[in-house]
Design a protein around this motif. Structure first.
Motif, PDB file in Angstrom:
ATOM      1  N   THR A  74     -39.055  -0.445  50.400  1.00 44.60           N
ATOM      2  CA  THR A  74     -40.150   0.530  50.470  1.00 44.60           C
ATOM      3  C   THR A  74     -41.424   0.027  49.798  1.00 44.60           C
ATOM      4  O   THR A  74     -42.501   0.580  50.025  1.00 44.60           O
ATOM      5  CB  THR A  74     -39.728   1.856  49.810  1.00 44.60           C
ATOM      6  N   THR A  75     -41.317  -0.999  48.986  1.00 40.17           N
ATOM      7  CA  THR A  75     -42.506  -1.597  48.383  1.00 40.17           C
ATOM      8  C   THR A  75     -43.259  -2.389  49.456  1.00 40.17           C
ATOM      9  O   THR A  75     -42.642  -3.067  50.277  1.00 40.17           O
ATOM     10  CB  THR A  75     -42.118  -2.538  47.227  1.00 40.17           C
ATOM     11  N   PRO A  97     -32.090   2.024  44.611  1.00 37.98           N
ATOM     12  CA  PRO A  97     -31.987   0.616  44.205  1.00 37.98           C
ATOM     13  C   PRO A  97     -33.363   0.012  43.902  1.00 37.98           C
ATOM     14  O   PRO A  97     -34.353   0.334  44.553  1.00 37.98           O
ATOM     15  CB  PRO A  97     -31.355  -0.064  45.419  1.00 37.98           C
ATOM     16  N   VAL A  98     -33.377  -0.866  42.926  1.00 31.94           N
ATOM     17  CA  VAL A  98     -34.600  -1.597  42.612  1.00 31.94           C
ATOM     18  C   VAL A  98     -34.230  -2.980  42.074  1.00 31.94           C
ATOM     19  O   VAL A  98     -33.325  -3.123  41.257  1.00 31.94           O
ATOM     20  CB  VAL A  98     -35.471  -0.847  41.584  1.00 31.94           C
ATOM     21  N   ALA A  99     -34.924  -3.972  42.583  1.00 27.75           N
ATOM     22  CA  ALA A  99     -34.809  -5.338  42.046  1.00 27.75           C
ATOM     23  C   ALA A  99     -36.030  -5.555  41.166  1.00 27.75           C
ATOM     24  O   ALA A  99     -37.161  -5.575  41.669  1.00 27.75           O
ATOM     25  CB  ALA A  99     -34.774  -6.356  43.175  1.00 27.75           C
ATOM     26  N   SER A 153     -45.275 -13.183  45.133  1.00 29.15           N
ATOM     27  CA  SER A 153     -45.034 -12.599  46.453  1.00 29.15           C
ATOM     28  C   SER A 153     -43.617 -12.032  46.519  1.00 29.15           C
ATOM     29  O   SER A 153     -42.685 -12.598  45.948  1.00 29.15           O
ATOM     30  CB  SER A 153     -45.202 -13.665  47.542  1.00 29.15           C
ATOM     31  N   ILE A 154     -43.480 -10.909  47.234  1.00 32.94           N
ATOM     32  CA  ILE A 154     -42.143 -10.343  47.495  1.00 32.94           C
ATOM     33  C   ILE A 154     -41.871 -10.336  49.001  1.00 32.94           C
ATOM     34  O   ILE A 154     -40.961  -9.657  49.481  1.00 32.94           O
ATOM     35  CB  ILE A 154     -42.006  -8.915  46.928  1.00 32.94           C
ATOM     36  N   ASP A 202     -34.953   2.165  49.666  1.00 33.31           N
ATOM     37  CA  ASP A 202     -34.561   3.558  49.855  1.00 33.31           C
ATOM     38  C   ASP A 202     -33.036   3.656  49.926  1.00 33.31           C
ATOM     39  O   ASP A 202     -32.323   2.654  49.738  1.00 33.31           O
ATOM     40  CB  ASP A 202     -35.227   4.159  51.102  1.00 33.31           C
ATOM     41  N   ALA A 203     -32.526   4.853  50.193  1.00 33.38           N
ATOM     42  CA  ALA A 203     -31.077   5.071  50.196  1.00 33.38           C
ATOM     43  C   ALA A 203     -30.380   4.380  51.347  1.00 33.38           C
ATOM     44  O   ALA A 203     -29.152   4.245  51.354  1.00 33.38           O
ATOM     45  CB  ALA A 203     -30.788   6.575  50.236  1.00 33.38           C
ATOM     46  N   GLU A 204     -31.134   3.913  52.326  1.00 31.66           N
ATOM     47  CA  GLU A 204     -30.567   3.174  53.463  1.00 31.66           C
ATOM     48  C   GLU A 204     -30.700   1.664  53.277  1.00 31.66           C
ATOM     49  O   GLU A 204     -30.343   0.893  54.179  1.00 31.66           O
ATOM     50  CB  GLU A 204     -31.252   3.582  54.772  1.00 31.66           C
TER      51      GLU A 204
END
Length: 366
Positions: A274-275, A234-236, A62-63, A268-270
């Motif tokens: 978004t996922t 960004p991405v984790a 889960s995220i 997103d850039a803010e």
């Protein structure tokens, strides 16, 4: 002379009669045969009651607890992966079980730069042990790993249906005996042991221990950047390798399951997630052909096929023999690809994580 011949005939006939009345010879299966001789041994591959006949891996990712950038609160990509390794007998009863959870956080600052040390591997709740810090807040004074072990012990000897029949209130066990040792919510662990059973594979005879090995990497996480008109959001990314190993008394692999949850939380850039936080997260095995490795593979095989082939190669070998596998560097991203004839046609993925986790599975085996 006639009297002598008559007496000789009488003696001969008497001897024949006595010989005919002697004790009969013993034959196999006769009632006089000792019981041990009549016992039937199981066939070489026949499952024996009370011994592991199958092993399975269940997991839920889960995220949902990931967070957006909100004012002074920095964004966080959080990946929670519940893992259950279980061994079952021929009747579907749990023989061995290990329960664990990887609660992995990738933190960013307000400029959307990664602040977590992603060069370090993450730890599961069991690996954290006392460091996890549940005991001080627990009404029964028990750490998370202690409660997980107690829940696993309760499952042993039960079928999945019996485990699912556990009475719950707000996700927690109501049974007085179990509630004295387990106060965590158990719904996901029950679901994961059911999945482990549904996906279980048959193994050969001789398994006496079962272990779970994990490796958690955040190294592919990225912060925000923009250069030459190209924007990188960004991405984790959390890659959680999970390996279940069944071992015989000599420590040789009897059966193994390898999987990898490659989970991404994108922003997103803010700094907004978004996922879809409610989406089902699938592992590479669950993705199957959808993962899309076959089209780029030099041998035309999907990831799940290669992982299965590697696991089958491990069977019958000790961990030391597995660790001595000859490997080669294919490219910068594949530095440890098998370089032995029996694997070159079936495994082209880099295998260091899977070898490390089968070793950990043996270390953790019980």
């Amino acid at each position: 002379m006639k009297r002598f011949m008559a007496m000789l005939l009488v003696l001969t006939l008497s001897g024949s009669i006595l010989a005919g009345c002697g004790a009969p010879k013993e034959t196999a299966g006769d009632d006089n045969t000792p019981p041990a001789v009549n016992e039937q041994k199981p066939a070489e591959n026949e499952a024996v009651e009370g011994q592991m006949a199958k092993i399975g891996l269940g997991h839920i990712t889960s995220i949902a607890k990931s967070k957006d950038l909100e004012g002074e609160k920095a964004p966080v990509g959080q990946v929670d992966t519940v893992m259950v390794a279980a061994g079952f007998d021929k009747d579907g009863k749990v023989i061995k079980v290990t329960i664990d959870t990887a609660q992995t956080k990738v933190e960013f600052d307000k400029d959307l730069q990664v602040t977590t040390d992603v060069a370090q591997n993450g730890k599961t709740k069991v690996e954290l042990g006392e460091e996890y810090g549940m005991k001080k807040a627990s009404q029964i004074g028990k750490e998370w790993f202690e409660q997980a072990a107690a829940l696993g012990e309760w499952m042993v000897g039960k079928t999945v249906e019996e485990i699912k029949a556990m009475e719950l209130k707000d996700g927690k066990a109501t049974d007085a005996e179990l509630a004295s040792s387990v106060t965590v919510s158990v719904g996901d662990y029950i679901a994961a042991v059911e999945e482990a059973y549904n996906n279980a594979i048959e193994i050969g005879n001789g398994a006496v221990k079962l272990g779970l090995g994990t490796e958690i990497s955040m190294a592919k996480s990225k912060g925000y950047s923009k250069a030459d008109g190209k924007e990188t959001l960004p991405v984790a990314q959390v890659d959680t390798v999970m390996t279940v190993g069944a071992f015989d008394a000599d420590g040789k692999v009897v059966g193994t399951i390898i999987d990898n949850a490659q989970t991404k939380v994108q922003f997103d850039a803010e700094g907004k997630v978004t996922t879809d936080k409610n989406a089902e997260i699938k592992t590479k095995v669950e993705l199957g052909a959808e993962y899309g490795m076959a089209k780029a593979s030099t041998i035309g095989k999907e990831w799940f096929e290669q992982a299965k082939a590697l696991g089958e190669w491990m069977e019958g070998k000790s961990v030391d023999e597995i660790k001595s596998l000859k490997v080669k560097e294919r490219d910068e991203s594949h530095k440890n690809v098998p370089d032995v004839p029996e694997l070159t046609s079936s495994v082209t993925i880099t295998v260091e994580s899977y070898i490390a986790t089968i070793e950990e599975a043996l270390t953790n085996a019980k």
